[in-house]
Structures are given as C-alpha cells and as structure tokens.
Design a protein around this motif. Structure first.
Motif, PDB file in Angstrom:
ATOM      1  N   UNK A 157      35.477   1.543  11.442  1.00  0.00           N
ATOM      2  CA  UNK A 157      35.597   0.549  10.357  1.00  0.00           C
ATOM      3  C   UNK A 157      34.280   0.236   9.662  1.00  0.00           C
ATOM      4  N   UNK A 158      33.158   0.310  10.420  1.00  0.00           N
ATOM      5  CA  UNK A 158      31.867  -0.019   9.823  1.00  0.00           C
ATOM      6  C   UNK A 158      31.138   1.212   9.304  1.00  0.00           C
ATOM      7  N   UNK A 159      31.845   2.332   9.148  1.00  0.00           N
ATOM      8  CA  UNK A 159      31.218   3.567   8.676  1.00  0.00           C
ATOM      9  C   UNK A 159      30.797   3.430   7.219  1.00  0.00           C
ATOM     10  N   UNK A 160      29.803   4.212   6.832  1.00  0.00           N
ATOM     11  CA  UNK A 160      29.359   4.196   5.447  1.00  0.00           C
ATOM     12  C   UNK A 160      30.423   4.834   4.550  1.00  0.00           C
ATOM     13  N   UNK A 161      30.325   4.565   3.270  1.00  0.00           N
ATOM     14  CA  UNK A 161      31.335   5.023   2.327  1.00  0.00           C
ATOM     15  C   UNK A 161      31.459   6.543   2.328  1.00  0.00           C
ATOM     16  N   UNK A 162      30.346   7.265   2.489  1.00  0.00           N
ATOM     17  CA  UNK A 162      30.392   8.722   2.474  1.00  0.00           C
ATOM     18  C   UNK A 162      31.255   9.264   3.616  1.00  0.00           C
ATOM     19  N   UNK A 163      31.181   8.643   4.787  1.00  0.00           N
ATOM     20  CA  UNK A 163      32.027   9.059   5.909  1.00  0.00           C
ATOM     21  C   UNK A 163      33.502   8.831   5.592  1.00  0.00           C
ATOM     22  N   UNK A 164      33.798   7.689   4.990  1.00  0.00           N
ATOM     23  CA  UNK A 164      35.189   7.375   4.667  1.00  0.00           C
ATOM     24  C   UNK A 164      35.721   8.288   3.571  1.00  0.00           C
ATOM     25  N   UNK A 165      34.873   8.627   2.605  1.00  0.00           N
ATOM     26  CA  UNK A 165      35.297   9.549   1.551  1.00  0.00           C
ATOM     27  C   UNK A 165      35.505  10.951   2.106  1.00  0.00           C
ATOM     28  N   UNK A 166      34.646  11.372   3.020  1.00  0.00           N
ATOM     29  CA  UNK A 166      34.786  12.685   3.657  1.00  0.00           C
ATOM     30  C   UNK A 166      36.186  12.846   4.230  1.00  0.00           C
ATOM     31  N   UNK A 167      36.658  11.838   4.943  1.00  0.00           N
ATOM     32  CA  UNK A 167      37.969  11.914   5.597  1.00  0.00           C
ATOM     33  C   UNK A 167      39.106  12.015   4.584  1.00  0.00           C
ATOM     34  N   UNK A 168      38.848  11.643   3.328  1.00  0.00           N
ATOM     35  CA  UNK A 168      39.881  11.733   2.291  1.00  0.00           C
ATOM     36  C   UNK A 168      39.806  13.036   1.505  1.00  0.00           C
TER      37      UNK A 168
END
Length: 412
Positions: free
Chosen positions: A195-206
């Motif tokens: 949940x506290x991951x940076x935006x780049x990590x969250x975008x990677x998963x998408x």
C-alpha cells in the motif's frame, strides 16, 4: 492531370520557405500543426508542397492582424520548463538530473509547491478511488488505454464535491489524489505492490504481468519524471486554455488527455513499440526501416523539432535501460533503427523510441507508452494550471481570421 503538370504545381522545401518568408524548420513546424501537407519528392529525397496550399497560407499570414493579446502561436510567459541548447530544465534544474536523483511523486510535488518532500506518496481517498474504479470497470472489454484513463478522471471528479476550489493548497491536494486514482483505478496485471509503494511500482503492476525488477522500476520512474512537462506542447496548451476559463483541475486534465490522444503526440509511442518488436522478430533493422520508407509510412521514434541531436530525455532513459538485462536486445534494435535510418541523413532517437525500448523489454503492450506519458504529463498540466490560475481569466482567447463569404447573404 499529367505528371508534368502535377510536378509544376509543387514546391521544394526551400521554395516553400522563401515564399512564406520563414526558415525550413518552420515549414516542417507548419506540417506538424496541420497547416501544410507534404509529399516525398519523386527521387526519394526531400519533400514537396502543393503550391496552391502554400500560396493560401502566405496570403492568410499576410492578412493576420497584429495583436498584443497572446495567441497559441506567440510565446506565453511560463516559469516551468526551459528547453535550451539541447537540454530540458524544470524550474532551472536539468530534468535528466532530476530523473536519476528523485522519484516522480517528489518531482511533481516540488514542481507544484516549490518544496521537496522526500518520500512523498500520492494516495486517493477511498470514495474517490471506488468511483474511478467503477467508471473504468463499466467500460467494454475492448476499451483502449486512453478510454480507461478518461474514465478514471471522470470517476474521481464525480466523487469530489470540492473540485472547484482553485486555491493553491486545494489544487495540490486534488492533483495528488487524481494522479493516484488515475493509476490505481486501472486493473492490475500482476501482484499488487504494498500500500505504501511508490507510484512507479503501482503503475508497473498495471502495465505488465512481469515481476518488477529494481532496474526496471527505476527506468519507469525516470520516464515519468522526464515526461512531466515539455514546454507548451499541444496538450499543455489545451490544458492552459481550459484553466484560463477557470476550469477545475479534473477538466484541465481531461482537456490535456484529449489532445494527448493524437497520433502525433502521446499516441506516437505505440508505433515505435511495434517497430522495435518487428526488428526483434525479423532480426534486421535495415529491412524494417527500408520497408517503412518504401511504404512511405515514416520511421517512428526518430527526430524532434526542438532537438537537432538526440532527444536528451531519450539519452537519459537509454542509459537507465542499459542496466535492465531484458532491455539489451530491444536497446540494440533501437540503436540499429537509428543507424539504418541515418545512412543518408542524420537520424536521432526521441523519447518515443526510448519508451518503446522500455515497454518492449518489460513485457508491456504497445499502448503502455501512452499510459506512461499520460500519467506523467498530468503533473505538468496541473503545474501549468496553477500558473494560469494566477493570470487574468480568459486571456487565451485569440480572434479568428474569418475566410468565409462577406455579409449580407441570402438565406440558403
């Protein structure tokens, strides 16, 4: 019409520039704006232009009244981005240095507020995120990336009753939540990061089902930083026009997304992705480039009006991609494309080609580059909106040069 007559009605680039009283570079800028159309010369070198079209543009330019009011074709004062001597700077800081030293969220927030908050994370309120996800989920299965991005903005907007608060602090908070919703509303293709991951990590998963790697996510994060802004690109101009009418940030971003969707702007990375993949399949960049030239399709990912040499954003991203093991072959393919296309004239990579290497090497779809571009540029549109909100309202309202029949006319 005979071939000879057709040839007589066409002008070379030099003749066109002389008739319009501009430099050759400006002629091609007119082409990019849709004011002129060009055709490859019969011998395959250079371009030709319709003499009647050139003459019409010359007459229109001569009639255009001079005005002190800013228009889309005159410089607008801005303190956000400077492009000078083949470099790009945000508020005086080299973007390539920012991209290697800071994360996207840190740079975006600094660009808006003037203060650097180390480790900042953008999160959307749950109600806003739920609304954005519901809008994305309601789309048909075949919906394109840009459709899902538009839907996420609409959902986030609908769940924000205070969206019209244009005070700086409110716009900052809106922007952080909007960018988070833009990413987190997209369906994941791989495991969700913490949940506290940076935006780049969250975008990677998408964008990919491939497991994230440190070097890969760093390259994606750097791409986001490099793409935040690029002076008054057409999407940024569209965003500023919305802001001058005091549109709220969600409407500003939707205006930017509309212009970004053009094949000559944000959607330009997908053809470059397909070309790099084609080179890897065929094992020959020369054959792929030759085929595109023969079919007059053009070679994507090469050249930029603002940079005589290689796009500095591409140079920086290529350097980071060299640290990604899976990018070795796509990076080589991109270099081979530039070399093959540059045998007779200089051909330099731009950011679209670098994005293509990133998306191909990380197992992303062709349209992933546009998603990266859109998420990144949202921060830039917000920065320009904040700047525009301090200017007199409705100042970006140019007058049209009427070319229709003069009144009075009978009813049709």
């Amino acid at each position: 019409m005979t071939d000879q007559q057709d040839s007589d009605d066409r002008l070379t680039t030099r003749q066109t520039a002389e008739r319009l009283g501009v430099k050759a570079e400006t002629v091609y800028a007119y082409v990019s704006r849709g004011l002129l159309t060009r055709r490859r010369a019969p011998e395959g070198r250079g371009s030709t232009f319709d003499a009647r079209e050139v003459e019409a543009l010359a007459r229109h330019s001569a009639r255009r009244p001079q005005s002190s009011r800013p228009t889309p074709f005159t410089p607008l004062a801005t303190g956000i981005t400077l492009i000078e001597r083949d470099r790009c700077y945000y508020r005086g800081v080299d973007t390539t240095v920012l991209a290697t030293g800071y994360g996207y969220e840190e740079v975006a927030d600094w660009l808006w507020t003037g203060g650097l908050t180390t480790g900042i994370r953008f999160r959307a309120p749950q109600e806003q995120l739920d609304a954005a996800r519901a809008c994305v989920a309601a789309l048909p299965a075949h919906s394109a990336t840009e459709d899902r991005l538009h839907a996420a903005v609409v959902g986030a907007c609908a769940a924000d009753p205070l969206r019209s608060d244009l005070t700086p602090a409110a716009v900052h908070a809106t922007a952080r939540a909007l960018i988070a919703a833009l990413v987190d509303a997209q369906p994941p293709l791989g495991p969700e990061p913490a949940p506290d991951a940076q935006l780049a990590d969250r975008l990677w998963a998408r964008l990919t089902a491939h497991a994230p790697t440190g070097a890969g996510v760093r390259a994606l994060d750097a791409a986001l930083v490099l793409l935040i802004d690029h002076d008054l690109a057409v999407s940024t101009l569209a965003a500023r026009v919305a802001a001058t009418a005091r549109a709220h940030p969600y409407a500003v971003v939707l205006a930017g997304l509309g212009a970004l969707d053009g094949p000559l702007h944000g959607a330009a990375a997908a053809p470059a992705h397909r070309m790099v993949a084609e080179v890897l399949d065929h094992g020959s960049a020369a054959a792929v480039v030759a085929g595109r030239i023969r079919e007059q399709r053009g070679v994507p990912g090469l050249g930029h009006l603002l940079y005589p040499a290689e796009d500095p954003r591409a140079t920086a991203l290529f350097a980071l991609l060299a640290e990604v093991p899976a990018a070795r072959e796509p990076l080589g393919a991109a270099r081979e494309v530039a070399a093959a296309a540059g045998r007779q004239r200089a051909a330099h990579a731009n950011i679209d080609l670098a994005l293509a290497v990133l998306t191909v090497s990380c197992g992303m779809r062709p349209e992933a580059g546009q998603a990266v571009f859109a998420v990144a540029r949202t921060a830039g549109w917000i920065a320009h909106a904040l700047e525009e909100y301090t200017e007199p309202a409705m100042r970006l309202r140019p007058s049209g040069a009427y070319r229709g029949p003069r009144p009075p006319r009978e009813l049709p």
